[in-house]
Design a protein around this motif. Structure first.
Motif, mmCIF file in Angstrom:
data_model
loop_
_atom_site.group_PDB
_atom_site.id
_atom_site.type_symbol
_atom_site.label_atom_id
_atom_site.label_comp_id
_atom_site.label_asym_id
_atom_site.label_seq_id
_atom_site.Cartn_x
_atom_site.Cartn_y
_atom_site.Cartn_z
ATOM 1 N N ILE A 1 0.715 -1.233 0.037
ATOM 2 C CA ILE A 1 -0.330 -0.098 0.565
ATOM 3 C C ILE A 1 1.244 1.540 -0.104
ATOM 4 C CG2 ILE A 1 -1.599 1.500 0.858
ATOM 5 C CD1 ILE A 1 -2.728 -1.087 1.950
ATOM 6 N N PHE A 2 2.107 0.782 1.264
ATOM 7 C CA PHE A 2 2.593 2.967 1.110
ATOM 8 C C PHE A 2 3.860 2.595 -0.662
ATOM 9 C CE2 PHE A 2 2.382 1.422 5.816
ATOM 10 C CZ PHE A 2 2.107 2.556 6.195
ATOM 11 N N ARG A 3 4.030 1.104 -0.761
ATOM 12 C CA ARG A 3 5.233 1.250 -1.865
ATOM 13 C C ARG A 3 3.978 1.627 -3.352
ATOM 14 N NH1 ARG A 3 7.912 -4.342 -3.142
ATOM 15 N NH2 ARG A 3 9.070 -3.292 -4.435
ATOM 16 N N ASP A 4 3.008 1.679 -4.088
ATOM 17 C CA ASP A 4 1.792 1.583 -4.552
ATOM 18 C C ASP A 4 2.112 3.284 -4.346
ATOM 19 O OD1 ASP A 4 2.004 -0.572 -4.970
ATOM 20 O OD2 ASP A 4 -0.329 -1.287 -4.422
ATOM 21 N N LEU A 5 1.756 3.811 -3.120
ATOM 22 C CA LEU A 5 0.800 5.488 -3.289
ATOM 23 C C LEU A 5 2.450 6.180 -3.654
ATOM 24 C CD1 LEU A 5 -0.354 7.333 -2.289
ATOM 25 C CD2 LEU A 5 0.432 7.382 -0.088
ATOM 26 N N ASP B 1 10.131 3.949 -4.783
ATOM 27 C CA ASP B 1 9.706 3.479 -4.776
ATOM 28 C C ASP B 1 10.806 2.249 -3.883
ATOM 29 O OD1 ASP B 1 8.502 0.638 -4.000
ATOM 30 O OD2 ASP B 1 8.933 -0.420 -6.310
ATOM 31 N N ALA B 2 11.128 1.512 -2.529
ATOM 32 C CA ALA B 2 11.843 1.344 -1.717
ATOM 33 C C ALA B 2 11.451 0.134 -1.125
ATOM 34 C CB ALA B 2 11.326 2.661 -0.451
ATOM 35 N N ILE B 3 12.130 -0.710 -0.701
ATOM 36 C CA ILE B 3 12.306 -1.643 0.321
ATOM 37 C C ILE B 3 12.985 -1.683 1.636
ATOM 38 C CG2 ILE B 3 12.219 -4.832 1.091
ATOM 39 C CD1 ILE B 3 12.416 -4.863 -2.290
ATOM 40 N N PHE B 4 12.060 -1.472 2.401
ATOM 41 C CA PHE B 4 12.880 -1.200 4.159
ATOM 42 C C PHE B 4 13.397 -2.825 4.714
ATOM 43 C CE2 PHE B 4 12.302 -1.517 8.691
ATOM 44 C CZ PHE B 4 13.369 -0.219 8.664
ATOM 45 N N ARG B 5 14.523 -2.986 4.576
ATOM 46 C CA ARG B 5 15.746 -3.999 5.246
ATOM 47 C C ARG B 5 16.483 -4.097 5.822
ATOM 48 N NH1 ARG B 5 17.904 -5.304 -0.584
ATOM 49 N NH2 ARG B 5 19.421 -4.338 0.097
ATOM 50 N N ASP B 6 16.914 -5.146 6.918
ATOM 51 C CA ASP B 6 17.895 -5.503 7.488
ATOM 52 C C ASP B 6 19.152 -4.301 6.867
ATOM 53 O OD1 ASP B 6 15.838 -7.395 8.609
ATOM 54 O OD2 ASP B 6 17.372 -8.846 9.173
#
Length: 473
Positions: A128-132, A192-197
């Protein structure tokens, strides 16, 4: 003839000799009102509230809409990112008026923690956040109509080294513990982003391929089926598997910095020196083109080697200290993918100079990381749970993109469109205001000096009629 002295005595200047409190609604963050109006009118609050409305099982307590509204305001303000700051704001009548909320609707830190804890680290929440973020990007594309889309990819380390028992906080390549999100940039915003370790390296898993697939699919569906797309990246993403995926599946171009292996240095040393050409940018560079194939690759790639030159105009650069790079690309190699660029005539997109230029402007992606960290005010995230910090991170990136668009579309003739976050906050948000009620309406009064300097009447009208192309899924 001498002037006659006046007998009138000069009035004595009064000095402050007493202080008192007042019940008037005064604020030192008058600019927050305009950002909140803009945020509401472009539909971001209503969209997030609608998507996450099921998080609240009853009407009691903090509503989902107020949760997002207050968190965004908290982020825009940037005064403090300790959650206890919500407890202080709850006592501020002027703050509630700025957000068009009653005092009872203001959140406490415990309410923020409880509702944030309901988010999960699952695609049904994260997407939902990434699509926004992607839809804000598409809205900008439709507005700006670029003929070539240049996308940058990189990771950003968030230093949380002094945090104890924080889920997902692990060692990074920078020697500190923290988080390392994978981020995609275009024109100064995160798309776009992916929150990661923190332990996740640049080319971790399938993050690069799946993320770019989402972006390319969205561009082709909502903007243009044929616009050329160029991905810029550093050596952390150097992979024949990535390159093949870009060419055969996504049908897009790439420009990637390579690693200077000894075998490459030896080969370049054997090439005739008189075959090199000159590129003039901020510095002067020599370059030469050739085809190169690393041992693990299946085919040769177009490569451009660049080396900084010594000039008489600047400080002498000794041979052992000269900066050099090798750049790999598929521009000008694949006729099917190149067809989009061949239809354009503004620039020689197939020249080595254009490829070097793309490599140099890739540094602007690093500036986005710098500005985002400044916008965050500190890299330490406020929660212990990974999913809670993930929500905060995505709201931070969305707020950052909204602020950038506000600068470019609303306050562009008042402030520099790419002003640093601290400059924007000090010049626009931190303005004194007074809220009064008169004839059945509320009025935000701003000192005339700020009102005229910032053209607030014009900005308010723009905020009221602001809109984005943000479709619902």
């Amino acid at each position: 003839m001498k002037k006659r002295k006046s007998n009138k005595s000069q009035p004595e200047k009064l000095k402050i000799s007493k202080i008192e409190s007042t019940n008037e609604k005064l604020t030192s963050r008058g600019g927050l009102f305009f950002l909140n109006e803009y945020l509401v009118n472009i539909g971001i609050i209503s969209r997030l509230s609608n998507k996450f409305k099921y998080l609240k099982g009853s009407t009691k307590g903090l509503s989902v809409e107020n949760y997002f509204r207050q968190l965004f305001s908290f982020i825009f303000d940037g005064t403090r990112f300790n959650l206890t700051y919500f407890d202080e704001l709850k006592k501020d009548k002027a703050y509630s008026e700025l957000l068009n909320l009653s005092m009872d609707e203001l959140a406490t830190s415990h309410q923020i923690k409880r509702l944030t804890g309901k988010f999960e680290n699952k695609s049904r929440h994260v997407d939902i956040f990434r699509d926004l973020l992607l839809d804000i990007f598409i809205s900008n594309l439709i507005s700006e109509q670029p003929e070539v889309i240049e996308i940058g990819i990189d990771t950003m380390v968030l230093n949380n080294n002094d945090s104890k028992q924080k889920e997902g906080c692990s060692p990074t390549y920078k020697g500190v513990k923290g988080f390392q999100p994978f981020q995609v940039y275009c024109n100064g915003i995160i798309i776009d982003a992916i929150f990661r370790d923190g332990k996740c390296h640049s080319n971790h898993g399938n993050d690069v391929k799946t993320t770019l697939k989402r972006i390319v699919k969205k561009i082709r569906k909502c903007y243009s089926r044929s616009v050329p797309i160029i991905v810029k990246m550093d050596s952390g993403f150097l992979s024949d598997e990535n390159f093949t995926y870009f060419e055969e599946v996504l049908k897009i171009h790439f420009v990637c910095v390579g690693k200077m292996y000894d075998s490459i240095k030896d080969y370049i040393g054997e090439l005739p020196a008189n075959n090199r050409e000159t590129y003039f940018g901020r510095h002067q560079w020599e370059y030469i083109e050739f085809g190169n194939k690393l041992k693990s690759w299946d085919k040769f790639r177009r490569a451009v080697y660049v080396q900084q030159m010594s000039t008489t105009m600047e400080q002498m650069v000794l041979d052992f200290a000269k900066s050099d790079r090798i750049i790999y690309t598929n521009i000008g190699v694949n006729p099917e993918i190149d067809s989009g660029l061949r239809n354009l005539s503004k620039e020689d997109y197939f020249s080595a100079k254009y490829i070097i230029k793309l490599h140099h402007i890739r540094a602007t992606d690093e500036l986005v990381n710098r500005d985002l960290k400044e916008f965050m005010t500190k890299e330490k995230l406020p929660f212990r749970a990974f999913s809670s910090n993930q929500v905060f991170y995505y709201l931070m990136t969305i707020a950052f993109s909204v602020m950038r668009n506000f600068q470019r579309n609303i306050s562009t003739d008042v402030l520099y469109s790419n002003s640093r976050p601290n400059s924007f906050r000090r010049l626009f948000i931190d303005i004194p205001g007074k809220i009064v009620s008169h004839s059945g309406c509320k009025i935000l009064k701003i000192a005339r000096a700020y009102f005229e300097k910032l053209k607030l009447e014009v900005i308010y009208e723009r905020c009221k009629f602001a809109s984005f192309y943000i479709p619902y899924y």
